[in-house]
Design an enzyme around this catalytic site. Structure first.
Site, PDB file in Angstrom:
ATOM      1  N   ASP A 233       0.807  -1.217   0.000  1.00 48.34           N
ATOM      2  CA  ASP A 233       0.000   0.000   0.000  1.00 48.34           C
ATOM      3  C   ASP A 233       0.843   1.270   0.000  1.00 48.34           C
ATOM      4  OD1 ASP A 233      -2.132   1.744   0.189  1.00 48.34           O
ATOM      5  OD2 ASP A 233      -2.288   1.564   2.360  1.00 48.34           O
TER       6      ASP A 233
ATOM      7  N   ASP B  92      -1.870   5.316  -5.219  1.00 43.32           N
ATOM      8  CA  ASP B  92      -2.369   4.460  -4.147  1.00 43.32           C
ATOM      9  C   ASP B  92      -2.540   3.016  -4.627  1.00 43.32           C
ATOM     10  OD1 ASP B  92      -3.527   3.416  -1.886  1.00 43.32           O
ATOM     11  OD2 ASP B  92      -5.419   4.495  -2.094  1.00 43.32           O
TER      12      ASP B  92
END
Length: 380
Positions: free
Chosen positions: A81, A262
Protein backbone atom coordinates in the site's frame (compact mmCIF):
# COMPACT_ATOMS: atom_id res chain seq x y z
CA UNK A 1 -8.62 2.76 -0.66
CA UNK A 2 -5.85 2.44 1.88
CA UNK A 3 -5.18 6.03 2.81
CA UNK A 4 -3.87 6.89 6.24
CA UNK A 5 -6.01 9.62 7.74
CA UNK A 6 -4.74 10.15 11.26
CA UNK A 7 -1.92 12.47 10.25
CA UNK A 8 -4.38 15.17 9.29
CA UNK A 9 -6.31 17.52 11.53
CA UNK A 10 -9.41 16.45 9.61
CA UNK A 11 -10.69 13.17 8.18
CA UNK A 12 -10.09 12.81 4.43
CA UNK A 13 -12.83 11.06 2.48
CA UNK A 14 -11.14 9.74 0.64
CA UNK A 15 1.59 -12.71 -12.05
CA UNK A 16 4.43 -12.44 -14.44
CA UNK A 17 5.85 -14.57 -17.25
CA UNK A 18 9.44 -13.53 -16.55
CA UNK A 19 9.19 -14.53 -12.89
CA UNK A 20 9.20 -17.82 -11.06
CA UNK A 21 7.39 -17.93 -7.70
CA UNK A 22 9.70 -17.94 -4.72
CA UNK A 23 10.00 -21.36 -3.09
CA UNK A 24 8.43 -21.53 0.34
CA UNK A 25 11.83 -21.86 1.99
CA UNK A 26 13.05 -18.69 0.17
CA UNK A 27 16.22 -20.44 -0.83
CA UNK A 28 16.45 -18.36 -3.97
CA UNK A 29 16.94 -15.34 -1.77
CA UNK A 30 19.56 -17.17 0.32
CA UNK A 31 17.44 -16.92 3.43
CA UNK A 32 17.13 -19.91 5.67
CA UNK A 33 14.20 -20.02 8.06
CA UNK A 34 14.82 -22.86 10.47
CA UNK A 35 13.16 -24.18 13.60
CA UNK A 36 15.90 -25.63 15.78
CA UNK A 37 15.79 -27.60 19.00
CA UNK A 38 16.65 -24.64 21.22
CA UNK A 39 14.35 -22.10 19.61
CA UNK A 40 11.27 -23.62 18.04
CA UNK A 41 10.36 -20.26 16.52
CA UNK A 42 13.88 -19.08 15.72
CA UNK A 43 14.66 -17.34 12.47
CA UNK A 44 18.07 -18.18 11.00
CA UNK A 45 19.30 -15.77 8.37
CA UNK A 46 22.13 -16.18 5.89
CA UNK A 47 22.82 -12.92 4.07
CA UNK A 48 25.97 -12.35 2.04
CA UNK A 49 26.60 -8.61 2.04
CA UNK A 50 24.59 -5.62 0.89
CA UNK A 51 22.36 -5.92 -2.16
CA UNK A 52 19.15 -4.52 -3.55
CA UNK A 53 16.07 -6.69 -3.43
CA UNK A 54 12.91 -7.50 -5.29
CA UNK A 55 9.75 -8.74 -3.63
CA UNK A 56 7.07 -10.61 -5.57
CA UNK A 57 3.48 -9.59 -4.94
CA UNK A 58 0.38 -11.62 -5.80
CA UNK A 59 -3.12 -10.42 -6.59
CA UNK A 60 -5.29 -11.87 -3.83
CA UNK A 61 -8.87 -10.95 -2.88
CA UNK A 62 -8.63 -7.89 -5.12
CA UNK A 63 -5.36 -6.55 -3.64
CA UNK A 64 -1.68 -6.90 -4.52
CA UNK A 65 -0.24 -8.66 -1.48
CA UNK A 66 3.30 -9.36 -0.30
CA UNK A 67 4.64 -11.77 2.32
CA UNK A 68 6.18 -10.44 5.52
CA UNK A 69 7.94 -12.91 7.85
CA UNK A 70 8.61 -11.94 11.46
CA UNK A 71 11.21 -13.33 13.86
CA UNK A 72 8.74 -15.97 15.08
CA UNK A 73 8.90 -17.45 11.57
CA UNK A 74 5.23 -16.58 10.98
CA UNK A 75 4.21 -15.53 7.48
CA UNK A 76 1.72 -12.75 6.89
CA UNK A 77 0.05 -11.75 3.64
CA UNK A 78 -0.19 -7.97 3.62
CA UNK A 79 -1.52 -5.39 1.18
CA UNK A 80 1.27 -3.51 -0.62
CA UNK A 81 0.00 0.00 0.00
CA UNK A 82 1.59 3.25 -1.20
CA UNK A 83 -1.42 5.09 0.27
CA UNK A 84 -0.25 4.56 3.86
CA UNK A 85 3.11 4.27 5.60
CA UNK A 86 2.55 2.11 8.69
CA UNK A 87 3.17 -1.64 8.51
CA UNK A 88 1.09 -3.95 10.65
CA UNK A 89 0.04 -7.61 10.83
CA UNK A 90 -2.35 -9.81 12.79
CA UNK A 91 -5.77 -8.96 11.35
CA UNK A 92 -6.76 -12.63 11.03
CA UNK A 93 -7.69 -14.23 14.34
CA UNK A 94 -6.25 -17.60 13.28
CA UNK A 95 -2.91 -16.02 12.34
CA UNK A 96 -2.15 -13.51 15.11
CA UNK A 97 1.16 -11.77 15.69
CA UNK A 98 3.46 -14.11 17.63
CA UNK A 99 6.39 -12.99 19.72
CA UNK A 100 9.70 -14.14 18.28
CA UNK A 101 13.28 -13.92 19.42
CA UNK A 102 13.53 -10.28 18.26
CA UNK A 103 10.09 -9.04 19.37
CA UNK A 104 10.10 -6.00 21.63
CA UNK A 105 6.97 -4.15 22.77
CA UNK A 106 7.47 -0.37 22.65
CA UNK A 107 4.43 0.72 24.65
CA UNK A 108 3.60 3.15 21.81
CA UNK A 109 -0.01 2.87 20.69
CA UNK A 110 -1.27 3.67 17.21
CA UNK A 111 -4.65 4.60 15.78
CA UNK A 112 -5.24 4.71 12.01
CA UNK A 113 -8.26 5.15 9.76
CA UNK A 114 -8.44 4.11 6.12
CA UNK A 115 -10.89 4.70 3.26
CA UNK A 116 -12.86 7.51 4.83
CA UNK A 117 -12.52 5.85 8.23
CA UNK A 118 -14.57 2.85 7.10
CA UNK A 119 -11.57 0.72 8.09
CA UNK A 120 -9.84 1.31 11.41
CA UNK A 121 -6.80 -0.07 13.21
CA UNK A 122 -5.90 0.31 16.86
CA UNK A 123 -2.89 -1.37 18.39
CA UNK A 124 0.67 -1.16 19.66
CA UNK A 125 3.96 -0.86 17.82
CA UNK A 126 6.46 -3.67 18.31
CA UNK A 127 10.05 -3.68 17.11
CA UNK A 128 10.88 -6.92 15.36
CA UNK A 129 13.19 -8.40 12.75
CA UNK A 130 11.27 -8.98 9.54
CA UNK A 131 12.05 -10.48 6.15
CA UNK A 132 10.84 -9.08 2.83
CA UNK A 133 11.93 -11.46 0.09
CA UNK A 134 15.74 -11.52 0.26
CA UNK A 135 15.98 -8.48 2.53
CA UNK A 136 16.12 -8.33 6.32
CA UNK A 137 15.15 -5.36 8.47
CA UNK A 138 16.24 -5.35 12.10
CA UNK A 139 14.48 -3.81 13.75
CA UNK A 140 11.30 -2.65 12.03
CA UNK A 141 8.38 -1.07 13.83
CA UNK A 142 5.24 -3.07 13.08
CA UNK A 143 1.75 -2.69 14.44
CA UNK A 144 0.03 -5.40 16.47
CA UNK A 145 -3.72 -4.82 16.61
CA UNK A 146 -5.93 -4.70 19.63
CA UNK A 147 -8.90 -3.79 17.46
CA UNK A 148 -9.47 -3.89 13.69
CA UNK A 149 -12.77 -3.04 12.00
CA UNK A 150 -13.82 -3.21 8.36
CA UNK A 151 -10.59 -4.77 7.12
CA UNK A 152 -10.77 -7.27 4.22
CA UNK A 153 -11.12 -10.87 5.34
CA UNK A 154 -8.29 -13.33 4.61
CA UNK A 155 -5.60 -10.63 4.59
CA UNK A 156 -3.21 -10.24 7.53
CA UNK A 157 -2.40 -6.55 7.41
CA UNK A 158 -0.70 -3.73 5.51
CA UNK A 159 2.81 -3.14 4.16
CA UNK A 160 3.04 0.65 4.36
CA UNK A 161 4.97 2.00 1.35
CA UNK A 162 3.97 5.64 1.65
CA UNK A 163 6.45 8.37 2.65
CA UNK A 164 7.47 8.70 6.29
CA UNK A 165 5.59 12.00 6.62
CA UNK A 166 2.37 10.02 6.46
CA UNK A 167 3.03 8.70 9.97
CA UNK A 168 2.54 12.16 11.49
CA UNK A 169 -0.03 11.78 14.26
CA UNK A 170 -0.16 7.99 14.03
CA UNK A 171 1.89 7.15 17.15
CA UNK A 172 0.95 8.08 20.72
CA UNK A 173 4.45 9.42 21.42
CA UNK A 174 4.15 11.93 18.57
CA UNK A 175 7.20 10.61 16.73
CA UNK A 176 7.48 9.63 13.09
CA UNK A 177 7.65 5.90 12.41
CA UNK A 178 10.42 4.85 9.96
CA UNK A 179 9.02 2.91 7.01
CA UNK A 180 10.42 -0.32 5.62
CA UNK A 181 12.17 1.66 2.86
CA UNK A 182 13.68 4.03 5.45
CA UNK A 183 15.09 1.19 7.49
CA UNK A 184 16.35 -0.84 4.55
CA UNK A 185 18.34 2.18 3.40
CA UNK A 186 19.52 3.29 6.85
CA UNK A 187 20.67 -0.24 7.64
CA UNK A 188 22.63 -0.49 4.39
CA UNK A 189 20.49 -3.20 2.83
CA UNK A 190 19.70 -1.14 -0.29
CA UNK A 191 21.74 1.50 -2.08
CA UNK A 192 18.92 4.03 -2.55
CA UNK A 193 15.81 4.90 -0.49
CA UNK A 194 13.57 4.18 -3.45
CA UNK A 195 10.98 1.70 -4.62
CA UNK A 196 10.11 0.55 -8.14
CA UNK A 197 6.60 -0.83 -8.66
CA UNK A 198 5.38 -3.11 -11.46
CA UNK A 199 1.95 -4.72 -11.56
CA UNK A 200 0.49 -6.98 -14.23
CA UNK A 201 -3.04 -6.72 -15.64
CA UNK A 202 -5.24 -9.44 -14.15
CA UNK A 203 -5.82 -11.43 -17.34
CA UNK A 204 -2.08 -11.47 -18.08
CA UNK A 205 -1.14 -12.84 -14.67
CA UNK A 206 -1.62 -12.19 -11.00
CA UNK A 207 1.81 -11.01 -9.97
CA UNK A 208 3.91 -7.92 -9.64
CA UNK A 209 7.25 -6.71 -8.37
CA UNK A 210 8.35 -4.36 -5.62
CA UNK A 211 11.98 -3.49 -6.30
CA UNK A 212 13.64 -1.91 -3.27
CA UNK A 213 16.56 0.36 -4.06
CA UNK A 214 16.51 -0.38 -7.76
CA UNK A 215 14.58 -0.15 -11.02
CA UNK A 216 13.54 -3.34 -12.82
CA UNK A 217 14.88 -2.35 -16.24
CA UNK A 218 13.76 -5.59 -17.91
CA UNK A 219 10.07 -4.65 -17.75
CA UNK A 220 10.45 -1.07 -19.02
CA UNK A 221 9.69 0.06 -22.57
CA UNK A 222 10.61 3.75 -22.08
CA UNK A 223 12.86 5.94 -20.00
CA UNK A 224 11.74 6.91 -16.51
CA UNK A 225 10.59 10.53 -16.35
CA UNK A 226 10.59 12.16 -12.91
CA UNK A 227 8.45 14.88 -11.37
CA UNK A 228 8.61 16.39 -7.87
CA UNK A 229 5.99 15.54 -5.29
CA UNK A 230 3.24 18.16 -5.37
CA UNK A 231 3.38 21.09 -2.97
CA UNK A 232 -0.42 21.12 -2.64
CA UNK A 233 -1.90 19.99 0.66
CA UNK A 234 -3.05 17.36 1.50
CA UNK A 235 -1.73 15.46 -1.55
CA UNK A 236 1.84 16.49 -0.64
CA UNK A 237 1.64 14.31 2.48
CA UNK A 238 1.25 11.23 0.25
CA UNK A 239 3.08 10.22 -2.90
CA UNK A 240 1.23 13.08 -4.56
CA UNK A 241 1.48 14.66 -8.00
CA UNK A 242 0.11 17.57 -10.00
CA UNK A 243 -1.74 16.55 -13.16
CA UNK A 244 -4.50 17.29 -15.63
CA UNK A 245 -6.78 14.65 -17.13
CA UNK A 246 -8.18 14.37 -20.65
CA UNK A 247 -10.69 12.00 -22.22
CA UNK A 248 -10.11 11.50 -25.92
CA UNK A 249 -8.55 14.38 -27.82
CA UNK A 250 -10.59 17.31 -26.59
CA UNK A 251 -12.62 16.58 -23.46
CA UNK A 252 -10.82 18.03 -20.47
CA UNK A 253 -11.92 16.31 -17.26
CA UNK A 254 -9.50 18.12 -14.95
CA UNK A 255 -7.70 21.30 -16.00
CA UNK A 256 -5.22 21.06 -13.16
CA UNK A 257 -5.25 19.41 -9.78
CA UNK A 258 -3.32 17.37 -7.25
CA UNK A 259 -3.78 13.71 -6.48
CA UNK A 260 -2.11 10.62 -5.11
CA UNK A 261 -0.69 7.25 -6.08
CA UNK A 262 -2.37 4.46 -4.15
CA UNK A 263 -1.59 0.79 -4.84
CA UNK A 264 -3.99 -0.19 -2.05
CA UNK A 265 -6.95 1.00 -4.14
CA UNK A 266 -8.49 -1.06 -6.91
CA UNK A 267 -9.86 1.97 -8.78
CA UNK A 268 -8.93 5.23 -10.42
CA UNK A 269 -10.96 7.98 -8.78
CA UNK A 270 -11.52 11.50 -10.07
CA UNK A 271 -13.30 14.58 -8.74
CA UNK A 272 -17.08 14.31 -8.80
CA UNK A 273 -17.57 16.96 -11.49
CA UNK A 274 -14.90 15.34 -13.69
CA UNK A 275 -16.55 11.99 -13.13
CA UNK A 276 -19.89 13.32 -14.34
CA UNK A 277 -18.26 14.51 -17.58
CA UNK A 278 -16.49 11.16 -18.04
CA UNK A 279 -19.72 9.24 -17.43
CA UNK A 280 -21.54 11.31 -20.03
CA UNK A 281 -18.72 11.09 -22.57
CA UNK A 282 -18.44 7.30 -22.34
CA UNK A 283 -22.19 6.67 -22.34
CA UNK A 284 -21.81 4.41 -19.30
CA UNK A 285 -24.51 3.88 -16.68
CA UNK A 286 -24.05 3.93 -12.93
CA UNK A 287 -25.04 0.75 -11.07
CA UNK A 288 -24.20 0.25 -7.41
CA UNK A 289 -21.43 2.82 -7.51
CA UNK A 290 -19.84 1.29 -10.63
CA UNK A 291 -19.84 2.51 -14.20
CA UNK A 292 -21.12 -0.20 -16.56
CA UNK A 293 -20.64 0.13 -20.30
CA UNK A 294 -22.84 -1.51 -22.94
CA UNK A 295 -20.99 -3.92 -25.22
CA UNK A 296 -21.89 -1.84 -28.26
CA UNK A 297 -20.18 1.24 -26.77
CA UNK A 298 -16.82 -0.38 -26.04
CA UNK A 299 -15.54 0.23 -29.58
CA UNK A 300 -16.23 3.94 -29.09
CA UNK A 301 -14.29 4.24 -25.82
CA UNK A 302 -11.46 6.81 -26.06
CA UNK A 303 -8.09 6.95 -24.26
CA UNK A 304 -7.96 8.49 -20.78
CA UNK A 305 -4.81 10.62 -20.55
CA UNK A 306 -3.09 11.61 -17.30
CA UNK A 307 -0.85 14.58 -18.07
CA UNK A 308 2.06 14.69 -15.61
CA UNK A 309 5.09 16.95 -15.93
CA UNK A 310 4.56 17.57 -19.62
CA UNK A 311 4.18 13.86 -20.41
CA UNK A 312 0.94 12.09 -21.35
CA UNK A 313 0.30 8.71 -19.74
CA UNK A 314 -2.57 7.24 -21.70
CA UNK A 315 -4.86 4.53 -20.46
CA UNK A 316 -6.17 2.72 -23.52
CA UNK A 317 -9.83 1.66 -23.70
CA UNK A 318 -8.76 -1.80 -22.54
CA UNK A 319 -6.92 -0.29 -19.56
CA UNK A 320 -10.10 1.49 -18.46
CA UNK A 321 -12.14 -1.69 -17.99
CA UNK A 322 -12.16 -4.52 -15.50
CA UNK A 323 -10.79 -7.86 -16.66
CA UNK A 324 -13.59 -9.89 -18.29
CA UNK A 325 -14.07 -13.63 -18.03
CA UNK A 326 -15.35 -13.67 -21.63
CA UNK A 327 -15.81 -11.16 -24.49
CA UNK A 328 -19.55 -11.05 -23.72
CA UNK A 329 -19.18 -10.28 -20.02
CA UNK A 330 -20.45 -7.01 -18.59
CA UNK A 331 -17.98 -4.17 -19.08
CA UNK A 332 -17.17 -2.42 -15.81
CA UNK A 333 -15.03 0.72 -15.99
CA UNK A 334 -12.24 1.22 -13.44
CA UNK A 335 -13.00 4.93 -12.97
CA UNK A 336 -15.07 6.10 -10.00
CA UNK A 337 -16.04 9.50 -8.62
CA UNK A 338 -14.68 10.99 -5.43
CA UNK A 339 -17.04 12.43 -2.85
CA UNK A 340 -17.96 16.09 -3.48
CA UNK A 341 -15.67 18.46 -1.62
CA UNK A 342 -12.76 16.02 -1.43
CA UNK A 343 -9.46 17.85 -0.93
CA UNK A 344 -7.75 15.32 -3.22
CA UNK A 345 -8.68 15.69 -6.90
CA UNK A 346 -7.80 12.18 -8.07
CA UNK A 347 -6.27 8.90 -7.01
CA UNK A 348 -4.36 6.56 -9.32
CA UNK A 349 -4.86 3.04 -7.99
CA UNK A 350 -3.77 -0.41 -9.12
CA UNK A 351 -5.26 -0.11 -12.66
CA UNK A 352 -2.73 2.66 -13.37
CA UNK A 353 0.19 0.61 -12.03
CA UNK A 354 -0.90 -2.28 -14.26
CA UNK A 355 -0.02 -0.08 -17.23
CA UNK A 356 2.83 2.13 -16.00
CA UNK A 357 5.98 1.53 -13.97
CA UNK A 358 6.33 3.88 -11.02
CA UNK A 359 9.45 4.81 -9.02
CA UNK A 360 9.10 6.41 -5.58
CA UNK A 361 12.29 8.15 -4.43
CA UNK A 362 12.43 9.34 -0.83
CA UNK A 363 15.89 10.91 -1.23
CA UNK A 364 14.83 13.36 -3.93
CA UNK A 365 11.10 13.46 -3.05
CA UNK A 366 10.36 12.62 -6.68
CA UNK A 367 8.15 10.18 -8.51
CA UNK A 368 9.14 8.55 -11.79
CA UNK A 369 6.94 7.10 -14.54
CA UNK A 370 7.65 4.83 -17.49
CA UNK A 371 5.70 2.61 -19.82
CA UNK A 372 6.17 -1.13 -19.30
CA UNK A 373 5.63 -4.38 -21.16
CA UNK A 374 1.87 -4.38 -20.48
CA UNK A 375 1.09 -0.70 -21.09
CA UNK A 376 -0.73 -1.53 -24.32
CA UNK A 377 -2.01 -5.01 -23.46
CA UNK A 378 -5.53 -5.78 -24.64
CA UNK A 379 -6.19 -8.76 -22.37
CA UNK A 380 -9.01 -7.21 -20.32
Amino acid sequence: MFLSKCMFSFILLTGLSILNPLPTHLGAARMLFARDQKHTNALSIDLLGKRDGTLIVQLEYGYYCATVITSSGTRYRVIADTGSAYTWVGAIADNPYLNGFASRATGVTTDIGYAGNTITFEGETYNDTIALGGLIIKPQGIGVPTKVEGFPANIDGVLGLGPTRMTVGVASDGKLIPTVVDNLYDQGAISSPSLGIFFMPKNVGTSGLLSFGQIRETVLTSDVKYVPVTMTYPSKMFWGIDASIMYGDNIRLLTSGSGILDTGADWITIASDAFSVYKSATGASLYGGRLVLAQALYSQLQPLSILIGGESYKLSPNAQIRARSSPNSHIILVVRGRLPGSAIDFSLGAPFFQRYYVVLNSATNEIGFASHIHTDSTTN
